[in-house]
Scaffold this active site. Structure first.
Site, PDB file in Angstrom:
ATOM      1  N   ARG A  51      -0.433  -2.703   3.487  1.00  0.00           N
ATOM      2  CA  ARG A  51      -1.511  -3.655   3.187  1.00  0.00           C
ATOM      3  C   ARG A  51      -2.446  -3.239   2.046  1.00  0.00           C
ATOM      4  O   ARG A  51      -3.382  -3.964   1.731  1.00  0.00           O
ATOM      5  CB  ARG A  51      -2.360  -3.967   4.429  1.00  0.00           C
ATOM      6  CG  ARG A  51      -1.613  -4.601   5.575  1.00  0.00           C
ATOM      7  CD  ARG A  51      -2.532  -5.370   6.498  1.00  0.00           C
ATOM      8  NE  ARG A  51      -3.598  -4.555   7.034  1.00  0.00           N
ATOM      9  CZ  ARG A  51      -4.650  -5.046   7.694  1.00  0.00           C
ATOM     10  NH1 ARG A  51      -4.759  -6.353   7.896  1.00  0.00           N
ATOM     11  NH2 ARG A  51      -5.586  -4.254   8.166  1.00  0.00           N
ATOM     12  N   ASP A  52      -2.212  -2.084   1.411  1.00  0.00           N
ATOM     13  CA  ASP A  52      -3.060  -1.700   0.284  1.00  0.00           C
ATOM     14  C   ASP A  52      -2.238  -0.960  -0.775  1.00  0.00           C
ATOM     15  O   ASP A  52      -2.646   0.078  -1.298  1.00  0.00           O
ATOM     16  CB  ASP A  52      -4.227  -0.832   0.763  1.00  0.00           C
ATOM     17  CG  ASP A  52      -5.350  -0.734  -0.278  1.00  0.00           C
ATOM     18  OD1 ASP A  52      -5.430  -1.620  -1.152  1.00  0.00           O
ATOM     19  OD2 ASP A  52      -6.138   0.226  -0.215  1.00  0.00           O
ATOM     20  N   ILE A  53      -1.071  -1.514  -1.085  1.00  0.00           N
ATOM     21  CA  ILE A  53      -0.233  -0.938  -2.129  1.00  0.00           C
ATOM     22  C   ILE A  53      -0.873  -1.204  -3.485  1.00  0.00           C
ATOM     23  O   ILE A  53      -1.215  -2.344  -3.817  1.00  0.00           O
ATOM     24  CB  ILE A  53       1.185  -1.555  -2.083  1.00  0.00           C
ATOM     25  CG1 ILE A  53       1.890  -1.163  -0.782  1.00  0.00           C
ATOM     26  CG2 ILE A  53       2.006  -1.125  -3.296  1.00  0.00           C
ATOM     27  CD1 ILE A  53       2.155   0.309  -0.635  1.00  0.00           C
ATOM     28  N   THR A  95      -7.171  -4.320  -1.724  1.00  0.00           N
ATOM     29  CA  THR A  95      -7.758  -4.188  -3.054  1.00  0.00           C
ATOM     30  C   THR A  95      -7.482  -5.481  -3.805  1.00  0.00           C
ATOM     31  O   THR A  95      -6.324  -5.825  -4.039  1.00  0.00           O
ATOM     32  CB  THR A  95      -7.150  -2.987  -3.800  1.00  0.00           C
ATOM     33  OG1 THR A  95      -7.383  -1.795  -3.035  1.00  0.00           O
ATOM     34  CG2 THR A  95      -7.773  -2.830  -5.179  1.00  0.00           C
TER      35      THR A  95
END
Length: 229
Positions: A51-53, A95
């Site tokens: 969920r935050d690659i 992000t």
């Protein structure tokens, strides 16, 4: 007492490397993609959605004349069967510049959301330019949900059409239109990049202690060392 033991890494985040040195060569990006895809695929196989690659969560450490890739920061990760796009308070997590359209909309997420963010990272590694240029959150969200980004073909004219289509397909607005299998997508794109001729200077050898302008954390000495997660 409970405590965590983590590997201490020496190197540089991908985001800082691209900012400092620009895009990588096709071969370097292929190596990045294979390693990043392998790490992300392992997480998915374990039932975890990251969920935050983003580029800053891929840390490159020296390895002979090349580099090894470490996937960091599982702070926003969730089990795949419970991976919604919002928290209980209704706040969208992630992000902004690397969120998938469904993540921006606060909808349920699956592997294809991480695939979108990985494609956005590859886009940046190949072109030296972020997928979404603006810094303002509402403009970022609008651009993502409308699919407003410069086509990769306009930034990397030498990229063969099939590879252009591969990158753009993973950035599709509709998750159903994206590749359904991460490993297959990684293999096809990486193999194509490896067949390209070397272009540009690419990335220099990864510095063991990071770049000189290390960030000082209040109450500590400047450091360019990161722990992995």
């Amino acid at each position: 007492h409970a405590f965590l033991v983590m590997e201490r890494l020496h190197g540089v985040p991908l985001g800082a490397l691209v900012e400092r040195a620009g895009p990588g060569t096709p071969g370097q990006v292929a190596s990045l993609l294979r390693q990043a895809g392998s790490a992300l695929g392992a997480a998915h196989q374990a039932g975890i959605l990251h969920r935050d690659i983003k580029p800053d969560n891929f840390f490159l450490v020296p390895d002979g004349g090349g580099f090894r890739v470490k996937l960091l920061d599982f702070g926003l990760a969730k089990p795949l069967d419970a991976a919604g796009g919002v928290t209980r308070t209704g706040m969208v997590v992630g992000t902004p510049q690397y969120m998938s359209p469904e993540q921006v909309r606060g909808r349920a997420l699956d592997r294809r959301s991480d695939l979108y963010a990985l494609a956005a990272t590859v886009y940046e590694a190949l072109s030296g330019r972020r997928l979404i240029q603006t810094e303002f959150s509402m403009e970022v969200f609008s651009a993502i949900t409308r699919g407003q980004h410069a086509p990769i073909a306009s930034l990397v004219p030498s990229l063969p059409r099939d590879l252009v289509e591969s990158v753009e397909s993973a950035l599709a607005l509709d998750p159903e239109a994206r590749p359904g299998d991460l490993e297959t997508w990684v293999e096809l794109l990486a193999s194509g990049l490896e067949r390209m001729r070397p272009q540009g200077l690419g990335w220099p050898p990864i510095p063991l202690e990071g770049f000189a302008q290390a960030t000082k954390v209040e109450g500590s000495e400047p450091t360019a060392q990161n722990p992995s997660a």
